[in-house]
Enzyme design. Structure first.
Site, mmCIF file in Angstrom:
data_model
loop_
_atom_site.group_PDB
_atom_site.id
_atom_site.type_symbol
_atom_site.label_atom_id
_atom_site.label_comp_id
_atom_site.label_asym_id
_atom_site.label_seq_id
_atom_site.Cartn_x
_atom_site.Cartn_y
_atom_site.Cartn_z
ATOM 1 N N TYR A 101 4.838 53.262 39.799
ATOM 2 C CA TYR A 101 3.923 54.372 40.051
ATOM 3 C C TYR A 101 2.549 53.783 40.299
ATOM 4 O O TYR A 101 2.110 52.882 39.579
ATOM 5 C CB TYR A 101 3.868 55.306 38.832
ATOM 6 C CG TYR A 101 2.802 56.380 38.960
ATOM 7 C CD1 TYR A 101 3.111 57.627 39.487
ATOM 8 C CD2 TYR A 101 1.479 56.124 38.585
ATOM 9 C CE1 TYR A 101 2.133 58.601 39.631
ATOM 10 C CE2 TYR A 101 0.493 57.087 38.726
ATOM 11 C CZ TYR A 101 0.829 58.327 39.255
ATOM 12 O OH TYR A 101 -0.138 59.274 39.400
ATOM 13 N N GLU A 189 -1.727 59.204 45.551
ATOM 14 C CA GLU A 189 -0.629 58.743 44.692
ATOM 15 C C GLU A 189 0.554 58.241 45.514
ATOM 16 O O GLU A 189 0.921 58.851 46.514
ATOM 17 C CB GLU A 189 -0.184 59.930 43.821
ATOM 18 C CG GLU A 189 0.958 59.628 42.878
ATOM 19 C CD GLU A 189 1.433 60.898 42.156
ATOM 20 O OE1 GLU A 189 0.949 61.160 41.045
ATOM 21 O OE2 GLU A 189 2.277 61.620 42.720
#
Ligand code: GDP
Ligand code: MN
Length: 378
Positions: A101, A189
């Site tokens: 992530y 993101e």
């Protein structure tokens, strides 16, 4: 403002991020054409402004053109979290060895833009934050210096990456920071950020949330808006120049000033009610804006009562009163209206309301209590 994955990926690609090649389609035939050009293995992905598409069946791998057609057909017909899927991204599939992530986000708790990374990729970061917060590494950027290379290296070391993956990771983190800064985003993101079977990085998913207040200086980004993905009420409010956030309750609130709007919502909650929205009609609201506000609220079938809380400073009570009367004439509703009206031109405002058979109260708590009682059918 949210944008689609395919749009976010186009932006990231311009900053040198390793985005997997793909294109967007609105029909099955178009999807098949793209699939033919790229060649299997492919992944077909629903383009909707919600997360968790994978779990909902909105992301399908396809080993052949037949499978790609089948996937596009199914996904284009489905709804994800109540939203119909109108577009799919057809992209090359990558063989994933590990999922990470990586994001850059405006973190209010530290008043800084923060780099966030985790070896627990692929799952929603909120879940990781809840269950294993120690597995998220954070590096807050200095507002003047920006995100510095040593901070990106700190993150890389915390993820325990293979040495040859560290340098490209640092480049990606710094590039994400530049994307956020250049686009006035509040979030950029990549999840998952994958290490592929042949040991390179691949941005498998991408998400960008733009700050609405920065959009005026990004015409090109404003053009990425997909009105079909917005709440119709939010679209109406934006076009009317009203500051509006939809919530889940039953008490529609029309208030002038953001602070008073917050206080009104608190007061409603204090007396056991649930606001249906935040709505600030602004300091100098005129009759037609009040009419629009009323239209927006009453288009929500969950709204059982509308509460006006007006403190007339620059806003004149008679203007608002006229707006309420006109608005009620225009939208013709059985929903009860509670009005608290004080301040500039209050007497005239009350007279206008009284002529139309409406009564205003003076205290905020009285208005809130009345609204809560009406909403709960008491
Ligand atoms: P989200 O569920 O909305 O976040 O959509 P994602 O784009 O993140 O996809 C969900 C999951 O599908 C990812 O975590 C991957 O595990 C899987 N996935 C997506 N694209 C690929 C791909 O190209 N190859 C493989 N093997 N898996 C993929
Ligand atoms: Mn994802």
């Amino acid at each position: 403002m949210k944008i689609h994955e395919y749009q976010a990926k186009e932006i990231l690609a311009r900053y040198g991020l390793p985005v997997v090649e793909g294109r967007v389609a609105e029909t099955v035939d178009e999807a098949v054409r793209i699939a033919e050009e790229l060649g299997p293995p492919l992944v077909v992905k629903a383009q909707v402004h919600v997360g968790g598409r994978g779990k909902a069946g909105g992301v399908k791998l396809a080993q052949s053109l037949e499978e790609a057609r089948d996937a596009a057909q199914r996904i284009l017909g489905m709804e994800i979290k109540g939203r119909p899927v109108r577009k799919v991204l057809v992209a090359r599939a990558v063989e994933i060895a590990r999922e990470f992530y990586l994001s850059v986000v405006v973190d209010r708790s530290v008043k800084s833009v923060t780099l966030m990374a985790s070896a627990e990729g692929g799952v929603e970061i909120e879940e990781v934050a809840r269950e294993a917060p120690e597995k998220i590494v954070r590096q807050a950027a200095d507002p003047f210096l920006g995100l510095l290379p040593y901070q990106a290296r700190n993150a890389a070391y915390a993820l325990d990456l293979d040495p040859e993956l560290v340098r490209p990771f640092v480049d990606m983190a710094l590039a994400l920071y530049r994307v956020l800064r250049d686009t006035d985003a509040s979030l950029v993101e990549i999840n998952p950020l994958a290490v592929t079977a042949d040991g390179t990085w691949a941005a498998v998913d991408a998400k960008i949330v733009l700050d609405d207040n920065g959009l005026f200086r990004h015409r090109d980004l404003e053009a990425l808006r997909d009105v079909g993905e917005e709440e119709p009420q939010e679209t109406m409010a934006r076009q009317a120049g009203l500051s509006f956030v939809k919530l889940d309750g039953t008490i529609g609130c029309v208030v002038n000033g953001a602070g008073l709007a917050m206080a009104t919502m608190d007061t409603v909650k204090l007396y056991g009610g649930e606001p249906a929205n935040f709505l600030d009609i602004g300091g100098g609201a005129k009759a037609d804006q009040v009419t629009q506000a009323l239209r927006i609220l009453l288009s929500d079938p969950k709204v059982k009562v509308v509460l006006f809380n007006i403190f007339g400073g620059i806003t004149r009570c008679d203007d608002v009163a006229r707006g309420i009367v006109e608005g009620l004439r225009a939208v013709d509703t059985a929903v009860p209206i509670v009005i608290r009206l004080v301040g500039t031109n209050e007497e005239e405002g009350r007279r206008i309301l009284a002529d139309a058979g409406l009564i205003a109260v003076t205290s905020m708590s009285e208005a809130a209590q009345k609204a809560v009682a009406l909403a709960s059918g008491r």
